[in-house]
Design a protein around this motif. Structure first.
Motif, PDB file in Angstrom:
ATOM      1  N   GLN A 195     -25.572  23.448  -5.164  1.00 24.57           N
ATOM      2  CA  GLN A 195     -26.583  22.326  -4.964  1.00 24.57           C
ATOM      3  C   GLN A 195     -28.006  23.059  -5.527  1.00 24.57           C
TER       4      GLN A 195
ATOM      5  N   GLU B 261     -27.753  22.308  -9.211  1.00 28.72           N
ATOM      6  CA  GLU B 261     -27.872  20.742  -9.387  1.00 28.72           C
ATOM      7  C   GLU B 261     -29.364  20.342  -9.240  1.00 28.72           C
ATOM      8  N   SER B 262     -30.187  20.832  -8.230  1.00 27.79           N
ATOM      9  CA  SER B 262     -31.273  20.364  -8.157  1.00 27.79           C
ATOM     10  C   SER B 262     -32.155  20.667  -9.250  1.00 27.79           C
TER      11      SER B 262
END
Length: 249
Positions: free
Chosen positions: A74, A77-78
């Motif tokens: 995550q 991905e951010s």
């Protein structure tokens, strides 16, 4: 709720440049410090850069212990989404587990125009043995595997065993995704690596379905090659890679 202080030098790095983005991923128990020479070189060439601090990293081993590999994905991905809003193409570069995460992004996102794993981790039998054989909560540090004298990696002095278990799960998941990678790939591998067996990079090279792929051997560096004697080779060849495939359709 405990607030964990981010170590000096471990901060995330974002740089808004041109419409070509470079996603830069640091490794397991490490920080953006290990990638800073690459980030600075890429930014100097005008690229937009996103180098996230993976959740649980750069603070304390205790905080890292509470995170999972999903949290690390995550974090990446951010950072990718930040680049995606600004850039027409994005390249992914990563060291060690950062290379694993970069490969995962390349397998799942068509907008990744090319991937540059550096001593990426896919299969580390020694870590499986640690998990099976120890009842300890933490083991000794695995950072700073560097040949060049006087250079230290900013990394944890203790490694959470629970985090190793998460790394093993991540590696298995990404191993199974390798055949989904079709974008160009430049793979850097140190001939002598005391953390990730060099065979990992050979496995990646043989498994990805990229039409354009190259395996580049580093003769004078250990695992943290981005801070080691072959740093200039990595920077020079990866910049060539970005230029080569920035204009490809």
């Amino acid at each position: 709720m405990t607030v964990h202080q981010v170590q000096k030098g471990a901060e995330e790095i974002f740089h808004e440049g041109n419409e070509i983005g470079i996603l830069v991923c640091h490794g397991f128990t490490g920080t953006t410090q290990s990638m800073k020479p690459l980030v600075e070189a890429y930014a100097k060439e005008g690229y937009s850069i996103a180098a996230p601090r993976l959740k649980g990293h750069g603070t304390s081993p205790e905080e890292m212990e509470e995170t999972t590999y999903r949290d690390w994905i995550q974090s990446v991905e951010s950072a990718f989404q930040w680049l995606e809003k600004r850039c027409s193409k994005v390249f992914a570069v990563g060291l060690s587990m950062g290379g694993t995460l970069a490969l995962s992004m390349a397998a799942r996102y068509d907008k990744i125009a090319g991937v540059v794993p550096i001593n990426a981790a896919i299969d580390i039998p020694a870590m499986e043995n640690i998990v099976e054989q120890t009842d300890d909560r933490f083991i000794a540090a695995i950072g700073s595997d560097i040949k060049k004298e006087g250079i230290e990696e900013l990394a944890y002095q203790r490694t959470p065993v629970r985090s190793i278990q998460n790394l093993l799960t991540l590696m298995k998941e990404v191993h199974d995704q390798l055949a989904k990678i079709h974008c160009p790939i430049f793979i850097f591998v140190s001939e002598e690596d005391h953390v990730v067996p060099p065979e990992n990079s050979e496995m990646v090279f043989e498994t990805v379905l990229s039409e354009h792929k190259e395996l580049i051997h580093l003769d004078n560096s250990y695992h943290v090659a981005t801070l080691d004697n072959d740093q200039d080779i990595i920077i020079e060849r990866s910049l060539e890679f970005f230029v080569m495939y920035s204009n490809a359709k």
